[in-house]
Design a protein around this motif. Structure first.
Motif, short mmCIF file in Angstrom:
data_model
loop_
_atom_site.label_atom_id
_atom_site.label_comp_id
_atom_site.label_asym_id
_atom_site.label_seq_id
_atom_site.Cartn_x
_atom_site.Cartn_y
_atom_site.Cartn_z
N ARG A 84 28.03 38.95 51.24
CA ARG A 84 28.27 38.97 52.68
C ARG A 84 27.12 38.43 53.52
NH1 ARG A 84 30.37 44.99 51.75
NH2 ARG A 84 32.25 44.38 50.65
N ARG A 105 35.05 45.27 42.74
CA ARG A 105 34.46 45.72 44.00
C ARG A 105 33.43 46.83 43.79
NH1 ARG A 105 32.34 44.04 47.13
NH2 ARG A 105 34.02 42.62 47.62
N ARG A 108 30.31 45.61 42.21
CA ARG A 108 29.51 44.78 43.12
C ARG A 108 28.90 45.60 44.26
NH1 ARG A 108 33.90 41.37 42.26
NH2 ARG A 108 34.61 41.40 44.43
N ASN A 109 29.47 46.75 44.56
CA ASN A 109 28.85 47.61 45.57
C ASN A 109 27.57 48.26 45.07
OD1 ASN A 109 30.69 47.16 47.59
ND2 ASN A 109 31.93 48.98 47.17
N ARG A 110 27.39 48.37 43.76
CA ARG A 110 26.21 49.04 43.21
C ARG A 110 25.26 48.10 42.49
NH1 ARG A 110 24.26 53.36 45.17
NH2 ARG A 110 23.18 53.95 43.25
N GLN B 58 31.03 53.37 50.74
CA GLN B 58 31.30 52.28 49.80
C GLN B 58 31.99 52.83 48.56
OE1 GLN B 58 29.58 48.89 50.00
NE2 GLN B 58 29.67 49.55 52.13
N ALA B 59 33.02 52.10 48.08
CA ALA B 59 33.69 52.51 46.85
C ALA B 59 32.76 52.30 45.66
CB ALA B 59 34.97 51.69 46.66
N VAL B 60 32.55 53.36 44.89
CA VAL B 60 31.71 53.27 43.69
C VAL B 60 32.33 54.11 42.58
CG1 VAL B 60 29.59 53.00 45.06
CG2 VAL B 60 30.24 55.27 44.27
N THR B 112 39.57 53.35 46.84
CA THR B 112 39.20 51.93 46.94
C THR B 112 39.85 51.32 48.17
OG1 THR B 112 39.17 51.92 44.53
CG2 THR B 112 39.11 49.78 45.61
N ASP B 130 42.50 41.42 44.16
CA ASP B 130 41.12 41.24 43.74
C ASP B 130 40.28 42.46 44.11
OD1 ASP B 130 39.55 39.22 42.45
OD2 ASP B 130 38.34 39.21 44.29
N GLU B 131 40.49 42.97 45.32
CA GLU B 131 39.71 44.13 45.78
C GLU B 131 40.06 45.40 44.99
OE1 GLU B 131 37.21 44.44 47.98
OE2 GLU B 131 37.15 42.28 48.37
N GLY B 134 39.24 46.85 40.23
CA GLY B 134 38.38 47.78 39.52
C GLY B 134 39.07 49.07 39.13
#
Ligand SMILES: Cc1cc2nc3c(=O)[nH]c(=O)nc-3n(C[C@H](O)[C@H](O)[C@H](O)COP(=O)(O)OP(=O)(O)OC[C@H]3O[C@@H](n4cnc5c(N)ncnc54)[C@H](O)[C@@H]3O)c2cc1C
Ligand code: FES
Ligand code: FES
Lengths: 288, 164
Positions: A84, A105, A108-110, B58-60, B112, B130-131, B134
């Motif tokens: 981003r 996702r 990639r967030n971590r 944030q999604a983790v 998510t 795509d999002e 995971g």
């Protein structure tokens, strides 16, 4: 699943992190995004005496800094930030593009740039891009900081020249060539690559290419440059014959593994095919 | 070597101060210590997405976070979506679009998609896929899940999504 016992250390500064690494004399591990390390701990593929959690060091390790033509990306900059960041998309568009091929996702967030380079997965996308762009690795140990050209960084499968007591603090990128193209073939969407190819360069007004670099992932025990292929194209106009010759020359550096994802023969077969396609696309003005 | 540490973590708006084992992952902490069993555990190696929660929005994957890493952070789990009897608009969209069968994967998708909704971007079906890539689902074949999220993004105003 539970990892074997370890000490959990959360340093407040990079200096403290380096001290802690030193005190554990090579037995400690840095915890960054944890997207590779935590599964390895759970499977007990690793039993470090301590984990040094650097996630609190955003101030020192989480910055993207520009100085002249150079861009320095802190080790703790996460993939999602690279995706981003306007600075990255302007100065290192290849990095911004390729990061979307990593995991999903949540990963990639971590996951972090420094973690990916330190992990040194032979099929990892970040190592490949750093190699193609001629980045340098900045590492800090108790003796101070050193700069390691990426060409000298990777030593083998999941192996690099970092000392176990050293902290990777940043990746420094020189000015990126104006043109770039990336391709990867994996077994599943965004899985680790069977083969990945990057070509970069700049085309002058005469149609001749300069600063050509071709990097390949998944076809050796580490990401590799294909110098003979790049040399064939340096200073040249790229017609189909030149591209075909370069694609064959890229095989010189191929020493692919036989593993669960593909046989060595199949990987070798893919090399000239995809190098040719990437170069053809780049010559035709299809970047990224 | 100390095996436990004290953490202060905000989970679904409530501040918790707990002693945690440093070897425990965050999904086990949420389930075993706080009793929030909506966060599911599948593979414990970051591949299936069942354990997805929001960490500071944030999604983790909670199985790839150690419990001590939660200290000072904010976590949202699937339990935060519908505090009362009524479903939240995203959950309702899942129900309406038949986006679940056994439901084991549903919390992962809901969290998510919750984070995705708050970003306020307009997304194509492919981008939604795509999002969501995971999180795995062994029942639905994904089509209805993508439809539920597509409808949710189209029909729920961005402001309301941010409020959830
Ligand atoms: C489902 C899934 C899919 C994935 N898909 C891909 C993919 O397609 N491509 C890909 O490349 N990767 C993929 N990964 C791996 C991911 O990219 C990891 O994030 C990355 O390999 C490691 O980064 P990290 O920040 O998570 O590091 P960690 O897991 O925290 O650390 C990895 C290693 O690097 C060391 N380390 C980390 N930071 C430093 C530092 N600053 N200094 C010194 N040593 C350090 C650690 O000690 C450890 O040995 C995937 C992971 C998962 C779970
Ligand atoms: S349980 Fe966390 S990703 Fe599978
Ligand atoms: S509904 Fe059963 S796994 Fe998704």
């Amino acid at each position: 699943m539970k990892p074997a016992p370890f000490d959990y250390i959360r340093p407040a500064t990079v200096a403290q992190a380096v001290d802690a690494l030193d005190q554990h004399a090579g037995m400690a591990r840095v915890l960054a995004g944890g997207q590779s390390l935590v599964p390895m701990l759970g499977m007990r593929l690793m039993r470090p005496s301590a984990l040094i959690d650097i996630n609190g060091l955003e101030d020192e390790l989480g910055r993207i800094e520009c100085s002249g033509s150079e861009t320095t990306v802190g080790a703790l900059v996460r993939y999602a930030t690279l995706e981003r960041s306007p600075v990255i998309s302007e100065r290192l568009p290849l990095l911004a593009h390729v990061v979307r091929y990593i995991g999903d996702r949540q990963v990639r967030n971590r996951g972090t740039l420094g973690g990916a380079v330190a992990q040194s997965d032979p099929t990892g996308e970040m190592g490949l891009v750093c190699l193609a762009l001629g980045a340098s690795v900045l590492a800090r140990g108790s003796g101070g900081e050193r700069t390691i050209p990426i060409e000298q960084f990777f030593e083998g499968s999941y192996a690099n020249v970092l000392e176990p007591e050293e902290l990777l603090v940043a990746l420094r990128f020189p000015l990126a060539p104006s043109r770039c193209r990336f391709f990867e073939r994996g077994r599943k969407h965004n899985d680790f690559a069977l083969i990945s190819v990057v070509a970069v360069g700049s085309e002058d007004a005469d149609g001749r290419w300069h600063d050509v670099r071709i990097a390949l992932g998944g076809i050796n025990d580490r990401p590799v440059l294909a110098p003979a292929a790049a040399a064939r194209l340096e200073g040249a106009r790229w017609d189909a014959a030149a591209i075909e010759e370069a694609a064959q020359l890229a095989l010189e550096v191929a020493d692919p593994p036989d593993d669960v994802r593909a046989s060595a023969d199949y990987r070798r077969h893919l090399v000239p095919v995809h190098v040719r396609r990437v170069l053809t696309d780049l010559a035709a003005g299809e970047d990224r | 070597m100390s095996d436990t540490v004290e953490i202060t973590v905000t989970v679904n708006g409530t501040v918790h101060r707990e002693q945690v084992s440093v070897r425990e992952h965050a999904a086990d902490f949420l389930r075993h210590t706080l009793g929030l069993t909506g966060t599911h555990v599948g593979c414990e190696q970051g591949v299936c997405g069942m354990c997805t929660v929001l960490l500071d929005g944030q999604a983790v994957k909670a199985c790839l976070l150690l419990a001590p890493q939660l200290d000072g952070h904010e976590v949202e789990t699937v339990e935060s979506l519908a505090p009362g009897e009524e479903l939240d608009p995203l959950q309702q969209a899942f129900k309406d679009a038949h986006a679940l069968q056994c439901g084991f994967c549903t919390p992962g998708f809901l969290m998510t998609a919750t984070a995705l909704g708050r970003e306020g971007r307009a997304l194509s079906r492919d981008e939604i896929r795509d999002e969501l890539a995971g999180v795995l689902c062994r029942c639905t074949g994904y089509e209805h899940i993508v439809t539920a999220v597509e409808r949710y993004l189209a029909e729920t105003p961005a402001r309301e999504r941010a409020d959830v």
